[in-house]
Design a protein around this motif. Structure first.
Motif, PDB file in Angstrom:
ATOM      1  N   GLY A   1      12.191  70.156 -41.106  1.00 56.44           N
ATOM      2  CA  GLY A   1      13.259  69.481 -41.073  1.00 56.44           C
ATOM      3  C   GLY A   1      14.410  69.810 -39.822  1.00 56.44           C
ATOM      4  N   ARG A   2      14.319  70.962 -39.437  1.00 57.41           N
ATOM      5  CA  ARG A   2      15.144  71.478 -38.388  1.00 57.41           C
ATOM      6  C   ARG A   2      14.543  70.613 -37.199  1.00 57.41           C
TER       7      ARG A   2
ATOM      8  N   ALA B   1      19.196  71.293 -40.528  1.00 57.17           N
ATOM      9  CA  ALA B   1      18.627  71.422 -41.739  1.00 57.17           C
ATOM     10  C   ALA B   1      18.555  73.094 -42.256  1.00 57.17           C
ATOM     11  N   ALA B   2      18.967  73.229 -43.402  1.00 56.84           N
ATOM     12  CA  ALA B   2      19.123  74.617 -43.987  1.00 56.84           C
ATOM     13  C   ALA B   2      17.577  75.104 -44.486  1.00 56.84           C
ATOM     14  N   HIS B   3      17.613  76.200 -45.236  1.00 53.51           N
ATOM     15  CA  HIS B   3      16.557  76.792 -45.986  1.00 53.51           C
ATOM     16  C   HIS B   3      15.363  77.373 -44.951  1.00 53.51           C
TER      17      HIS B   3
ATOM     18  N   ALA C   1      12.995  67.803 -37.005  1.00 52.91           N
ATOM     19  CA  ALA C   1      13.260  66.521 -37.141  1.00 52.91           C
ATOM     20  C   ALA C   1      14.628  66.169 -36.722  1.00 52.91           C
ATOM     21  N   ASP C   2      15.564  67.126 -37.309  1.00 48.74           N
ATOM     22  CA  ASP C   2      17.089  66.716 -36.915  1.00 48.74           C
ATOM     23  C   ASP C   2      17.325  67.044 -35.231  1.00 48.74           C
ATOM     24  N   PHE C   3      16.723  67.831 -34.921  1.00 56.13           N
ATOM     25  CA  PHE C   3      16.671  68.143 -33.337  1.00 56.13           C
ATOM     26  C   PHE C   3      16.344  66.827 -32.581  1.00 56.13           C
ATOM     27  N   ASN C   4      15.420  66.404 -33.006  1.00 47.91           N
ATOM     28  CA  ASN C   4      14.712  65.217 -32.125  1.00 47.91           C
ATOM     29  C   ASN C   4      15.375  64.046 -32.597  1.00 47.91           C
ATOM     30  N   SER C   5      15.968  63.737 -33.873  1.00 45.63           N
ATOM     31  CA  SER C   5      16.785  62.905 -34.006  1.00 45.63           C
ATOM     32  C   SER C   5      18.104  62.806 -33.387  1.00 45.63           C
ATOM     33  N   ILE C   6      18.766  63.828 -33.258  1.00 44.62           N
ATOM     34  CA  ILE C   6      19.944  63.904 -32.475  1.00 44.62           C
ATOM     35  C   ILE C   6      19.895  63.620 -30.965  1.00 44.62           C
ATOM     36  N   LEU C   7      18.770  64.249 -30.406  1.00 49.43           N
ATOM     37  CA  LEU C   7      18.486  64.139 -28.933  1.00 49.43           C
ATOM     38  C   LEU C   7      18.181  62.637 -28.807  1.00 49.43           C
ATOM     39  N   THR C   8      17.568  61.927 -29.436  1.00 47.84           N
ATOM     40  CA  THR C   8      16.801  60.486 -29.186  1.00 47.84           C
ATOM     41  C   THR C   8      17.979  59.567 -29.685  1.00 47.84           C
ATOM     42  N   LYS C   9      18.917  59.956 -30.722  1.00 46.02           N
ATOM     43  CA  LYS C   9      19.736  58.657 -31.217  1.00 46.02           C
ATOM     44  C   LYS C   9      21.161  58.837 -30.789  1.00 46.02           C
ATOM     45  N   VAL C  10      21.544  59.794 -30.334  1.00 50.73           N
ATOM     46  CA  VAL C  10      23.018  59.831 -29.728  1.00 50.73           C
ATOM     47  C   VAL C  10      22.924  59.093 -28.242  1.00 50.73           C
TER      48      VAL C  10
ATOM     49  N   LEU D   1      21.924  76.462 -35.837  1.00 52.28           N
ATOM     50  CA  LEU D   1      20.686  75.561 -35.847  1.00 52.28           C
ATOM     51  C   LEU D   1      19.689  76.069 -36.907  1.00 52.28           C
ATOM     52  N   ASN D   2      20.079  77.112 -37.539  1.00 51.56           N
ATOM     53  CA  ASN D   2      19.633  77.265 -38.843  1.00 51.56           C
ATOM     54  C   ASN D   2      18.074  77.760 -38.902  1.00 51.56           C
ATOM     55  N   TYR D   3      17.622  78.025 -37.762  1.00 44.85           N
ATOM     56  CA  TYR D   3      16.285  78.596 -37.628  1.00 44.85           C
ATOM     57  C   TYR D   3      16.215  80.226 -38.132  1.00 44.85           C
ATOM     58  N   ARG D   4      15.372  80.371 -38.872  1.00 41.61           N
ATOM     59  CA  ARG D   4      15.263  81.967 -39.399  1.00 41.61           C
ATOM     60  C   ARG D   4      14.021  82.719 -38.984  1.00 41.61           C
TER      61      ARG D   4
END
Length: 712
Positions: free
Chosen positions: A241-242, A233-235, A244-253, A306-309
């Protein structure tokens, strides 16, 4: 191995999908990555689920669970094989190139991607054995591309894939495409040297979401590798959000599980010591699950935008100023969101990354090497959006070493491409020697199997009263109990949840190991470790919890043992209601009445250390996190009344202040008071501040005014 513990803990719970308590067996290495949360040892046992009939009641209050016995025995054999691995396994070093590039919707258009893919190896070195290349935004992320058609994505992915192959064809080594997978704007492709074609098997690709992530996995010799390419996730402010995206990919793939995920058991023939009969009553009722996940691999490489700022407390103008000097980069690294989230364990906690010695990779003016500071464009703070990290399932094995981590100066996009070259130790197993070691471990247990058929197991405990003593906030306190096998047969022991509970221990207590297989005469020391965090501190301070627990130890084919675990909590400011802090610490001539002594001490320490001497200094203090060790020391001194050590910086004391305020049962500004601000319109500036202040309870009002006056 934590997956084994998860399954053993789950054997005596219902199947509601609760997240079960886990602890590592003491036989495993206690090595941890340089982050708060330790890595998990996943295993094939994570792919079975016990049925409701897995527990069989025997006479005299005894019971047996064949699924638990199988899991505990498998864990025991796994550890013994790992101890003997030099007898049947060797390592083959291989260089792996991982690259990531957000191309901002641009076509390849003849760009010299060789300067990105070209590894500056030492003299005499060879080309990388594997290339894993990830792209983001190969097409514009508009509604048409995301929701309507994937044609553009497919076409662009072919163009970029051809460009990579064209470059690889110029190298001395010959490469072939192992697998590739596009997903709207994201694409991952993996190439390997032709000589490894016969050594690569179980190749599979998987994906999740639209913008999200793609993954490719395979077995190389006897090691499992997984490559993940993601666009999170951006911004700048969207850290959650980032995460959550990481954990979602990690657990759902998910991938289709090969016969054995754990390398200790790969290629071994089935033996009488194998999985329980699924048809046999009490045999565990286990059921094969068809998939396994990212963390089930020996090594995971995660690359992408990964969009971390840089944290928002650092102004954009300050980032632009500091980004141009080595000292400034060091400061910005400490303010990098990904590094901070890893330390907190919120995302990528089990992963490692090289030091960011290169300048931030975003945002550039396209066609240049200059950060985009055009007045007609939105000014964005430069950031290390583009990263490469890796995770080792067994961190004690030291399977991966970073050889280089850098960026390339392509001007095609508003991002710079990043590349990491890593040396991975690929496992090669000699099957005959492997089987011999496996048989030897089982042969060591076989006499007790024969003898134990007609014998009831017996154990003794050094004590059933586990006294933790005084437990302090955020400090660990440990007590130990020794379990000894005093019988003549094998003893399978494990901690189980009490009735109507899903975990063998509450959140404040960890039990390690949570299970064990003991031969006659063997013993294991079980550590009961207590740690009170902010949520538990609030519960203790308000009388909603106590440091007492009954731990249930189950001896398979024997009785249950009940251990009384108890401790006394040392009074702490953390978690205590604000009104109570004010009541028990009267004001002095130096300290304002109505303000907790702890707050005054912390801010006085900040001033003594030269903090807040100017607006720029104040900004830097809040931008930089405190040193974890100094924060822990200062927190302990805050409760004990001791002076803060001189080494504790102003940043560390401010971190303690933030922790103290966040641990309050009710925040300084209650929810009802926030609603007053939210309801206020743009023309209500003259009225809402007074209404807001009047809504604050007395201690909250006084502390709010004090903090605002101090930091203005």
């Amino acid at each position: 191995m934590k997956a084994l513990v998860t399954k053993i803990a789950a054997l005596d719970t219902d199947q509601r999908g609760d997240e079960f308590w886990m602890a590592e067996t003491a036989e495993l290495s206690s090595t941890r990555q340089s982050v708060e949360r330790g890595p998990r040892r996943r295993s094939m046992t994570d792919t079975v689920q016990p049925s409701a009939e897995c527990q069989v009641e025997l006479q005299a209050g005894r019971s047996i669970n064949q699924a638990a016995i199988w899991l505990i025995r498998r864990a025991y054999i796994s550890n013994k094989l790992r101890e003997r691995k030099e007898q049947f396994a060797r390592s083959k070093p291989m260089n792996i190139f991982c690259g990531t590039f957000n191309v901002n919707g641009k076509k390849e258009a003849g760009a010299d991607i060789g300067q990105w893919l070209r590894w500056k190896r030492k003299a005499g070195g060879s080309d990388p054995d594997i290339y894993a290349i990830g792209f983001q935004e190969i097409v514009d992320l508009n509604a048409v591309n995301v929701a309507v058609t994937n044609t553009n994505s497919q076409q662009r992915s072919l163009l970029w894939r051809a460009a990579i192959q064209q470059y690889l064809d110029t190298l001395e080594s010959k490469y072939y495409l192992v697998e590739h997978l596009p997903l709207v704007g994201v694409m991952l492709c993996v190439f390997a040297k032709e000589e490894y074609r016969s050594r690569l098997r179980n190749i599979e690709a998987s994906k999740m979401g639209n913008k999200g992530g793609v993954a490719i996995r395979f077995m190389l010799y006897d090691s499992t590798l997984c490559f993940v390419c993601a666009h999170l996730a951006a911004h700048r402010g969207n850290v959650l959000g980032r995460n959550a995206d990481f954990n979602s990919i990690l657990t759902k793939v998910a991938f289709r599980a090969p016969p054995d995920v754990e390398w200790e058991f790969r290629g071994l023939e089935r033996t009488p010591y194998g999985r329980p009969n699924m048809e046999q009553k009490g045999g565990g009722g286990v059921q094969e699950m068809p998939t396994f996940g990212i963390e089930d691999h020996d090594v995971v490489f995660w690359l992408g935008d990964l969009n971390y700022r840089i944290i928002e407390k650092v102004a954009t103008s300050e980032v632009l100023k500091r980004v141009r000097s080595p000292a400034g980069l060091e400061y910005l690294r400490a303010c990098d969101q990904l590094n901070l989230e890893r330390k907190k364990g919120a995302a990528f906690a089990d992963f490692e990354e090289g030091v960011l010695t290169f300048q931030p990779t975003y945002k550039y003016e396209v066609g240049t090497n200059h950060y985009d500071e055009r007045p007609d464009k939105k000014l964005r703070a430069p950031a290390w959006c583009d990263r490469v990290l890796w995770r080792i399932q067994d961190p004690a094995s030291d399977l991966v070493q970073l050889l280089s981590y850098d960026r390339a100066e392509l001007t095609l996009s508003d991002h710079k491409p990043v590349a990491a070259v890593l040396e991975a130790q690929i496992r090669c197993i000699h099957q005959e020697a492997h089987m011999a070691a496996y048989n030897a471990v089982n042969a060591d247990l076989a006499p007790y199997d024969d003898r134990g058929a007609n014998l009831q197991p017996e154990i003794s405990l050094s004590t059933q009263w586990v006294e933790l003593g005084v437990v302090r906030y955020l400090q660990t306190t440990t007590a130990r109990v020794r379990i000894t096998n005093v019988g003549q047969s094998l003893a399978y022991v494990r901690f189980v949840p009490k009735l109507e509970e899903s975990s063998p221990a509450p959140s404040w207590l960890m039990v390690e190991p949570s299970f064990a297989l003991l031969k006659p005469g063997d013993a294991v020391d079980v550590a009961f470790t207590a740690r009170v965090d902010s949520s538990m501190a609030r519960a203790l301070a308000t009388g909603c919890a106590v440091l007492e627990e009954v731990a249930v130890l189950r001896l398979e084919q024997g009785p249950d043992y009940y251990l009384q675990v108890y401790g006394s909590y040392a009074q702490s400011a953390f978690g205590t209601p604000l009104s109570e802090l004010v009541r028990r610490r009267a004001g002095t001539a130096e300290m304002p009445i109505g303000v907790p002594l702890e707050v005054w001490r912390l801010l006085d320490g900040v001033v003594d250390r030269g903090g807040l001497s100017g607006p720029q200094v104040a900004e830097e203090l809040f931008a930089s996190p405190g040193d974890p060790d100094d924060v822990a020391t200062a927190s302990a001194c805050l409760d004990s009344g001791d002076e803060f050590p001189a080494r504790c910086s102003a940043q560390s004391l401010l971190q303690v202040l933030q922790d103290l305020l966040q641990a309050l049962p009710e925040p300084v500004v209650p929810a009802d008071s926030i609603k007053i601000v939210e309801r206020a319109g743009p023309n209500a500036l003259a009225t809402w501040p007074g209404e807001f202040l009047n809504s604050l309870p007395p201690p909250h009002h006084d502390l709010f005014i004090y903090l605002m006056a101090f930091f203005r």
